[in-house]
Design a protein around this motif. Structure first.
Motif, PDB file in Angstrom:
ATOM      1  N   MET A 119     -22.426  17.205  -0.685  1.00 53.05           N
ATOM      2  CA  MET A 119     -21.539  16.069   0.077  1.00 53.05           C
ATOM      3  C   MET A 119     -20.324  15.575  -0.989  1.00 53.05           C
ATOM      4  O   MET A 119     -19.171  15.411  -0.695  1.00 53.05           O
ATOM      5  N   ALA A 120     -20.882  15.182  -2.320  1.00 55.13           N
ATOM      6  CA  ALA A 120     -19.806  14.920  -3.199  1.00 55.13           C
ATOM      7  C   ALA A 120     -18.656  15.615  -3.607  1.00 55.13           C
ATOM      8  O   ALA A 120     -17.338  15.269  -3.414  1.00 55.13           O
ATOM      9  N   ALA A 121     -18.754  16.819  -3.362  1.00 59.33           N
ATOM     10  CA  ALA A 121     -17.651  18.067  -3.631  1.00 59.33           C
ATOM     11  C   ALA A 121     -16.960  18.076  -2.369  1.00 59.33           C
ATOM     12  O   ALA A 121     -15.679  18.273  -2.647  1.00 59.33           O
ATOM     13  N   CYS A 122     -17.579  18.010  -1.159  1.00 62.55           N
ATOM     14  CA  CYS A 122     -16.616  18.120  -0.011  1.00 62.55           C
ATOM     15  C   CYS A 122     -15.859  16.676   0.111  1.00 62.55           C
ATOM     16  O   CYS A 122     -14.574  16.880   0.566  1.00 62.55           O
ATOM     17  N   ILE A 123     -16.300  15.771  -0.453  1.00 59.61           N
ATOM     18  CA  ILE A 123     -15.477  14.702  -0.443  1.00 59.61           C
ATOM     19  C   ILE A 123     -14.487  14.695  -1.383  1.00 59.61           C
ATOM     20  O   ILE A 123     -13.191  14.184  -1.166  1.00 59.61           O
ATOM     21  N   GLU A 140     -13.122  17.194  -2.482  1.00 58.19           N
ATOM     22  CA  GLU A 140     -11.947  18.224  -2.169  1.00 58.19           C
ATOM     23  C   GLU A 140     -11.374  17.994  -0.709  1.00 58.19           C
ATOM     24  O   GLU A 140     -10.369  18.362  -0.453  1.00 58.19           O
ATOM     25  N   SER A 141     -11.563  16.700  -0.243  1.00 58.66           N
ATOM     26  CA  SER A 141     -10.952  16.095   0.729  1.00 58.66           C
ATOM     27  C   SER A 141     -11.350  16.632   2.277  1.00 58.66           C
ATOM     28  O   SER A 141     -10.619  16.691   3.204  1.00 58.66           O
ATOM     29  N   PHE A 142     -12.366  17.763   2.143  1.00 58.60           N
ATOM     30  CA  PHE A 142     -12.652  18.326   3.389  1.00 58.60           C
ATOM     31  C   PHE A 142     -13.541  17.130   4.175  1.00 58.60           C
ATOM     32  O   PHE A 142     -13.209  16.939   5.399  1.00 58.60           O
ATOM     33  N   LEU A 143     -14.492  16.310   3.663  1.00 64.47           N
ATOM     34  CA  LEU A 143     -15.098  15.177   4.335  1.00 64.47           C
ATOM     35  C   LEU A 143     -14.194  13.919   3.952  1.00 64.47           C
ATOM     36  O   LEU A 143     -13.905  13.740   2.974  1.00 64.47           O
ATOM     37  N   LYS A 198     -10.144  15.892   8.162  1.00 65.19           N
ATOM     38  CA  LYS A 198      -9.012  15.695   8.101  1.00 65.19           C
ATOM     39  C   LYS A 198      -8.381  16.678   9.717  1.00 65.19           C
ATOM     40  O   LYS A 198      -7.762  15.944  10.350  1.00 65.19           O
ATOM     41  N   ALA A 199      -9.121  17.702  10.138  1.00 72.74           N
ATOM     42  CA  ALA A 199      -8.928  18.485  11.122  1.00 72.74           C
ATOM     43  C   ALA A 199      -9.327  17.627  12.315  1.00 72.74           C
ATOM     44  O   ALA A 199      -8.431  17.346  13.345  1.00 72.74           O
TER      45      ALA A 199
END
Length: 142
Positions: free
Chosen positions: A6-10, A12-15, A25-26
């Motif tokens: 979760m931290a990695a996704c946040i 990388e701005s995926f979440l 973002k999508a």
């Protein structure tokens, strides 16, 4: 480890975190595009049904007042698109089925557009043609 992912996704701005959870973002882009389209199409069509007639007919249904108001709006608006939002289990699908039935009686069909595949599948159980926001905006229209 879920927390690390979760931290990695946040990072990388995926979440994208917001007070009620997470989004992508999508998803934001799709909803922004839909809102833009809705605003562009305000006041571009004629009302389909008489509001007094519809309000009277809806008294015979099991819809709650909010659902009735949404059906009346869908049948009397001069906007090409209407947006519906609400939490899971609040009656959106039931309301949309009723709206679709009245539209069919008037010679129109309803196209349900939703942000997720799960939402489109739920709406499709009513027989309403549905598609995701992504598909809707990727179709070529004249």
């Amino acid at each position: 480890d879920l927390d690390r992912e979760m931290a990695a996704c946040i990072k990388e701005s995926f979440l994208i975190a917001h007070p009620k959870g997470f989004t992508t973002k999508a998803a934001i882009d799709g909803e922004t595009q839909m809102l833009h389209t809705m605003f562009q199409q305000q006041g571009t069509v004629e009302s389909i049904r008489n509001p007094l007639e519809i309000k009277e007919a809806l008294k015979q249904t099991s819809l709650n007042q909010g659902q009735r108001d949404a059906v009346v709006h869908g049948l009397t608006t001069t906007d090409r698109f209407c947006g519906v939002q609400g939490f899971s289990g609040t009656g959106k699908t039931t309301m949309m089925k009723t709206l679709s039935d009245y539209l069919l009686q008037s010679g129109f069909t309803l196209l349900g557009v939703a942000p997720t595949g799960n939402a489109t599948q739920q709406l499709a159980t009513t027989g309403i043609e549905t598609m995701t926001l992504f598909r809707f905006f990727s179709l070529k229209r004249d």
